[in-house]
Write a protein that holds these residues in place. Structure first.
Motif, mmCIF file in Angstrom:
data_model
loop_
_atom_site.group_PDB
_atom_site.id
_atom_site.type_symbol
_atom_site.label_atom_id
_atom_site.label_comp_id
_atom_site.label_asym_id
_atom_site.label_seq_id
_atom_site.Cartn_x
_atom_site.Cartn_y
_atom_site.Cartn_z
ATOM 1 N N GLN A 9 0.840 -1.193 0.000
ATOM 2 C CA GLN A 9 0.000 0.000 0.000
ATOM 3 C C GLN A 9 0.875 1.243 0.000
ATOM 4 O OE1 GLN A 9 -2.612 -0.229 3.344
ATOM 5 N NE2 GLN A 9 -3.947 -1.717 2.368
ATOM 6 N N ALA A 10 0.433 2.251 -0.740
ATOM 7 C CA ALA A 10 1.171 3.513 -0.781
ATOM 8 C C ALA A 10 1.077 4.184 0.582
ATOM 9 C CB ALA A 10 0.598 4.427 -1.859
ATOM 10 N N PRO A 11 2.203 4.685 1.091
ATOM 11 C CA PRO A 11 2.173 5.370 2.382
ATOM 12 C C PRO A 11 1.472 6.716 2.268
ATOM 13 C CG PRO A 11 4.339 5.508 1.422
ATOM 14 C CD PRO A 11 3.531 4.642 0.518
ATOM 15 N N GLY A 12 1.127 7.274 3.412
ATOM 16 C CA GLY A 12 0.375 8.528 3.410
ATOM 17 C C GLY A 12 1.216 9.760 3.583
ATOM 18 N N SER A 13 1.920 9.864 4.672
ATOM 19 C CA SER A 13 2.596 11.113 4.960
ATOM 20 C C SER A 13 4.088 10.860 5.094
ATOM 21 C CB SER A 13 2.051 11.708 6.242
ATOM 22 O OG SER A 13 2.698 12.911 6.539
ATOM 23 N N GLU A 15 3.396 12.611 1.385
ATOM 24 C CA GLU A 15 2.655 12.070 0.252
ATOM 25 C C GLU A 15 3.560 11.437 -0.794
ATOM 26 O OE1 GLU A 15 -0.503 13.719 -3.024
ATOM 27 O OE2 GLU A 15 -0.273 14.786 -1.167
ATOM 28 N N PHE A 16 3.043 10.421 -1.449
ATOM 29 C CA PHE A 16 3.730 9.712 -2.518
ATOM 30 C C PHE A 16 3.470 10.470 -3.816
ATOM 31 C CE2 PHE A 16 4.972 5.109 -3.495
ATOM 32 C CZ PHE A 16 6.042 5.134 -2.627
ATOM 33 N N GLU A 26 -3.001 7.622 -0.773
ATOM 34 C CA GLU A 26 -2.658 6.786 0.378
ATOM 35 C C GLU A 26 -3.484 5.504 0.367
ATOM 36 O OE1 GLU A 26 -2.623 7.012 5.261
ATOM 37 O OE2 GLU A 26 -3.222 8.758 4.102
ATOM 38 N N ASP A 109 14.996 -0.494 4.450
ATOM 39 C CA ASP A 109 13.763 0.272 4.304
ATOM 40 C C ASP A 109 13.685 0.774 2.871
ATOM 41 O OD1 ASP A 109 11.451 1.730 4.647
ATOM 42 O OD2 ASP A 109 12.387 3.306 5.857
ATOM 43 N N GLU A 111 10.996 2.248 1.466
ATOM 44 C CA GLU A 111 10.046 3.352 1.277
ATOM 45 C C GLU A 111 10.687 4.643 0.755
ATOM 46 O OE1 GLU A 111 6.992 6.063 3.875
ATOM 47 O OE2 GLU A 111 7.216 3.963 4.444
ATOM 48 N N ARG A 115 9.688 6.281 -2.812
ATOM 49 C CA ARG A 115 9.140 7.642 -2.862
ATOM 50 C C ARG A 115 9.926 8.495 -3.857
ATOM 51 N NH1 ARG A 115 8.583 8.634 2.148
ATOM 52 N NH2 ARG A 115 6.332 8.404 2.149
#
Length: 189
Positions: A9-13, A15-16, A26, A109, A111, A115
């Motif tokens: 799932q795309a992370p929220g904060s 923003e992607f 998100e 990691d 992410e 991003r």
């Protein structure tokens, strides 16, 4: 070498994407194809991320969506990789500590790498279509809906001539030219 396919799932904060312009919402699914390679210094991760981005056209402000594909490659270093590799000379840019992303307890990691790749793959000025005409600068009407849209605005610099144009009849010349009636000025010269 190991190859993996995952959907996350795309992370929220944070923003992607690009805030208030376009981004991957998100919780949206992000498909990731990874290739993990063990090298002397650590693990080389090469991959492709696919996701659906949503935003709005920067010309006409209509919502839009696009399929996004972002390639990335990153080296995650073992904690003691600097001791195993070549020794860096003072002032050598090859061994910048800022560029080294360490493996922590055998984990990395992904992410921040995702991003960066996704944000760089997004268009900075997304448009709904390449030839989107945008909005009318005077009234804000969407020009794609009404291609013949226009306003009859007279430039005040030409207002005096606009009144003069209404007094002369078609084909009529003024008396200042000195030409005979019915003779064209170009023929006279």
């Amino acid at each position: 070498m190991q190859q993996l396919n995952r959907t996350v799932q795309a992370p929220g904060s944070p923003e992607f994407g690009i805030e208030d312009v376009i981004g991957v919402p998100e919780g949206s699914p992000v498909e990731i194809d990874l290739r993990l390679e063990s090298v002397m210094e650590g693990v080389l991760v090469t991959g492709t991320a696919r996701a659906a981005a949503k935003g709005e056209c920067v010309r006409c402000l209509e919502p839009l969506g696009l399929e996004l594909e972002a390639d990335f490659q990153e080296m995650f270093s073992y904690p003691d990789a600097a001791d195993r590799g070549r020794t860096a000379e003072p002032g050598d840019d090859a061994e910048d500590d800022e560029d080294v992303i360490p493996l922590e307890d055998g984990m990395f990691d992904l992410e921040p790498v995702l991003r960066d790749a996704v944000v760089l793959a997004l268009p900075m000025q997304p448009v709904c279509q390449d030839d989107c005409p945008g909005l009318c600068s005077q009234c804000g009407a969407r020009l794609a809906d009404d291609p013949d849209h226009h306003h009859d605005a007279t430039d005040i610099r030409w207002a005096a001539l606009q009144g003069l144009a209404g007094t002369i009849q078609a084909g009529e010349k003024d008396d200042l030219s000195g030409a005979d009636p019915g003779v064209d000025e170009k023929q006279e010269k």
